[in-house]
Design a protein around this motif. Structure first.
Motif, PDB file in Angstrom:
ATOM      1  N   THR A 167     -24.060   6.074  80.363  1.00 56.88           N
ATOM      2  CA  THR A 167     -23.190   6.870  80.955  1.00 56.88           C
ATOM      3  C   THR A 167     -23.304   8.166  80.716  1.00 56.88           C
ATOM      4  O   THR A 167     -23.119   9.067  81.717  1.00 56.88           O
ATOM      5  CB  THR A 167     -21.825   6.381  80.781  1.00 56.88           C
ATOM      6  OG1 THR A 167     -21.765   6.306  79.242  1.00 56.88           O
ATOM      7  CG2 THR A 167     -21.585   5.180  81.453  1.00 56.88           C
ATOM      8  N   GLU A 204     -37.827   3.057  78.464  1.00 51.71           N
ATOM      9  CA  GLU A 204     -36.624   4.238  78.449  1.00 51.71           C
ATOM     10  C   GLU A 204     -36.085   4.381  79.796  1.00 51.71           C
ATOM     11  O   GLU A 204     -34.889   4.785  79.968  1.00 51.71           O
ATOM     12  CB  GLU A 204     -37.489   5.485  78.071  1.00 51.71           C
ATOM     13  CG  GLU A 204     -36.631   6.584  77.430  1.00 51.71           C
ATOM     14  CD  GLU A 204     -35.929   6.263  76.059  1.00 51.71           C
ATOM     15  OE1 GLU A 204     -36.406   5.249  75.698  1.00 51.71           O
ATOM     16  OE2 GLU A 204     -35.288   7.205  75.764  1.00 51.71           O
ATOM     17  N   GLU A 205     -36.937   4.280  81.032  1.00 53.87           N
ATOM     18  CA  GLU A 205     -36.326   4.356  82.333  1.00 53.87           C
ATOM     19  C   GLU A 205     -35.008   3.602  82.327  1.00 53.87           C
ATOM     20  O   GLU A 205     -34.179   3.985  83.288  1.00 53.87           O
ATOM     21  CB  GLU A 205     -37.329   4.247  83.437  1.00 53.87           C
ATOM     22  CG  GLU A 205     -38.508   4.848  83.383  1.00 53.87           C
ATOM     23  CD  GLU A 205     -39.428   4.506  82.336  1.00 53.87           C
ATOM     24  OE1 GLU A 205     -39.805   3.121  82.195  1.00 53.87           O
ATOM     25  OE2 GLU A 205     -40.196   5.276  81.446  1.00 53.87           O
ATOM     26  N   GLU A 206     -35.078   2.384  82.110  1.00 52.95           N
ATOM     27  CA  GLU A 206     -34.136   1.451  82.382  1.00 52.95           C
ATOM     28  C   GLU A 206     -32.752   1.916  81.426  1.00 52.95           C
ATOM     29  O   GLU A 206     -31.804   1.728  81.817  1.00 52.95           O
ATOM     30  CB  GLU A 206     -34.438  -0.033  81.715  1.00 52.95           C
ATOM     31  CG  GLU A 206     -33.693  -1.123  82.569  1.00 52.95           C
ATOM     32  CD  GLU A 206     -34.106  -2.453  82.190  1.00 52.95           C
ATOM     33  OE1 GLU A 206     -35.243  -2.463  82.158  1.00 52.95           O
ATOM     34  OE2 GLU A 206     -33.112  -3.318  82.351  1.00 52.95           O
ATOM     35  N   LYS A 207     -32.964   2.398  80.352  1.00 53.23           N
ATOM     36  CA  LYS A 207     -31.913   2.813  79.382  1.00 53.23           C
ATOM     37  C   LYS A 207     -31.328   4.049  80.058  1.00 53.23           C
ATOM     38  O   LYS A 207     -30.020   4.142  80.048  1.00 53.23           O
ATOM     39  CB  LYS A 207     -32.384   3.191  77.910  1.00 53.23           C
ATOM     40  CG  LYS A 207     -32.826   2.033  77.246  1.00 53.23           C
ATOM     41  CD  LYS A 207     -33.262   2.252  75.859  1.00 53.23           C
ATOM     42  CE  LYS A 207     -33.773   1.171  74.922  1.00 53.23           C
ATOM     43  NZ  LYS A 207     -34.667   1.757  73.890  1.00 53.23           N
ATOM     44  N   LEU A 208     -32.208   4.803  80.489  1.00 52.76           N
ATOM     45  CA  LEU A 208     -31.556   6.119  81.188  1.00 52.76           C
ATOM     46  C   LEU A 208     -30.727   5.814  82.583  1.00 52.76           C
ATOM     47  O   LEU A 208     -29.608   6.529  82.581  1.00 52.76           O
ATOM     48  CB  LEU A 208     -32.913   7.151  81.607  1.00 52.76           C
ATOM     49  CG  LEU A 208     -33.771   7.857  80.419  1.00 52.76           C
ATOM     50  CD1 LEU A 208     -34.899   8.350  81.115  1.00 52.76           C
ATOM     51  CD2 LEU A 208     -32.628   8.932  80.005  1.00 52.76           C
ATOM     52  N   ALA A 209     -31.034   4.589  83.173  1.00 57.02           N
ATOM     53  CA  ALA A 209     -30.418   4.210  84.386  1.00 57.02           C
ATOM     54  C   ALA A 209     -29.009   3.652  83.979  1.00 57.02           C
ATOM     55  O   ALA A 209     -28.080   3.710  84.571  1.00 57.02           O
ATOM     56  CB  ALA A 209     -31.242   3.466  85.192  1.00 57.02           C
ATOM     57  N   ARG A 210     -29.110   2.984  82.751  1.00 53.17           N
ATOM     58  CA  ARG A 210     -28.031   2.442  82.439  1.00 53.17           C
ATOM     59  C   ARG A 210     -26.791   3.321  81.569  1.00 53.17           C
ATOM     60  O   ARG A 210     -25.566   2.783  81.476  1.00 53.17           O
ATOM     61  CB  ARG A 210     -28.250   1.057  81.832  1.00 53.17           C
ATOM     62  CG  ARG A 210     -28.788   0.127  82.621  1.00 53.17           C
ATOM     63  CD  ARG A 210     -29.459  -1.027  81.930  1.00 53.17           C
ATOM     64  NE  ARG A 210     -28.427  -1.931  81.406  1.00 53.17           N
ATOM     65  CZ  ARG A 210     -28.635  -3.209  80.985  1.00 53.17           C
ATOM     66  NH1 ARG A 210     -29.953  -3.701  81.028  1.00 53.17           N
ATOM     67  NH2 ARG A 210     -27.665  -4.132  80.403  1.00 53.17           N
TER      68      ARG A 210
END
Ligand code: ADP
Length: 212
Positions: free
Chosen positions: A172, A164-170
C-alpha cells in the motif's frame, strides 16, 4: 490501533527502517525474531524439523543447523515448502498475540516486520503494508558489504524471493531506500506524519457524535 506491516527483500533496508521506528518509540514486532526462537534449542519447531528432515539438521545444542537447512531449501522448493508449512502457523499466532499486546497497551500504531509478508498471505491482518525497496545494484552492494556474500550467492537469494515488481504492486505504500539514510528517515517521517493526521481526523470525526 493501526497495524502496519513492513516488508522488503533482503538488503532493501527493512532492519534500518524498523530500527529507526523503534528509536522513535514505536513498537515493532519482528517475524524473524519469532521465527528464530522457534528454531532455537527447545523451540516449538524443532520436533517438526527432526521428524521431517532428520537429526542431521539439528546441532548438538538442540538448535537448527541453519546453514545446512539454507543449503537444502535453496536447492529444493519442495523442502522449502515443507519447512514453511511447519513454521508459518506458529509465527502467525505469535505475531498476532504480540500485536494484540500493543493494542492492550493503548498504542495508536504498531508495526510488524515481516520479510515474507505477501508470500505468507499475512498482509490481510494489517491496515497497511509498507514496502522498503532499493535499486538492485544498491542492494547488491550493501549486501556484499554487510554479509560478505559472493555476487553469485546474492543473485541466488534474490532470485528465490518474490519478484520486486509483484511486491511493488501489492504494497500500500512504497519506501524508497536507494538514497542516503537521511532520505530514508525523511520518507518514514512523511508516512508517520500522514498517519498522525489521519488519526487526528478520525478522532475529530468521532467527536462530532459525542454529546457535550
Ligand atoms: P534488510 O533488513 O532489508 O536485509 P538492512 O536494513 O540490514 O536490510 O540493510 C542492508 C545493509 O545496508 C545494512 O548494512 C545497512 O546498514 C545498509 N543500509 C541500509 N540502508 C542504507 C542507506 N540508506 N544508506 C547506506 N547504507 C544503508
Amino acid at each position: 490501533m493501526i497495524r502496519i506491516a513492513i516488508t522488503g527483500g533482503i538488503g532493501s533496508g527493512k532492519t534500518t527502517a524498523t530500527d529507526y521506528l523503534e528509536q522513535l518509540g514505536y513498537s515493532v514486532v519482528d517475524a524473524d525474531v519469532i521465527s528464530r526462537g522457534l528454531t532455537a534449542a527447545g523451540g516449538a519447531a524443532i520436533p517438526f524439523i527432526r521428524e521431517n528432515f532428520g537429526d542431521e539438521y539439528i546441532l548438538p545444542d538442540g538448535s537448527l543447523d541453519r546453514p545446512k537447512m539454507r543449503e537444502l531449501v535453496f536447492n529444493d522448493p519442495a523442502m522449502k515448502e515443507l519447512l514453511e508449512s511447519g513454521t508459518t502457523a506458529v509465527v502467525v499466532n505469535e505475531l498476532a498475540a504480540a500485536m494484540e499486546s500493543c493494542e492492550q497497551a493503548g498504542e495508536a500504531v504498531a508495526f510488524a516486520s515481516i520479510p515474507l509478508l505477501f508470500e505468507s498471505g499475512m498482509e490481510a491482518a494489517f491496515d497497511e503494508s509498507w514496502l522498503v525497496t532499493a535499486d538492485m545494484d544498491v542492494r547488491i552492494r550493501r549486501l556484499r558489504e554487510r554479509d560478505g556474500l559472493t555476487d553469485e550467492m546474492i543473485y541466488k537469494i534474490i532470485a528465490n524471493q518474490m519478484p520486486e515488481e509483484e511486491k511493488l504492486a501489492r504494497a500500500t505504500r512504497i519506501i524508497d531506500n536507494s538514497g542516503s539514510l537521511d532520505e530514508l528517515y525523511q520518507a518514514l517521517d512523511d508516512e508517520l506524519a500522514r498517519l498522525t493526521s489521519e488519526i487526528i481526523e478520525k478522532n475529530s470525526c468521532n467527536s462530532n457524535f459525542v454529546e457535550i
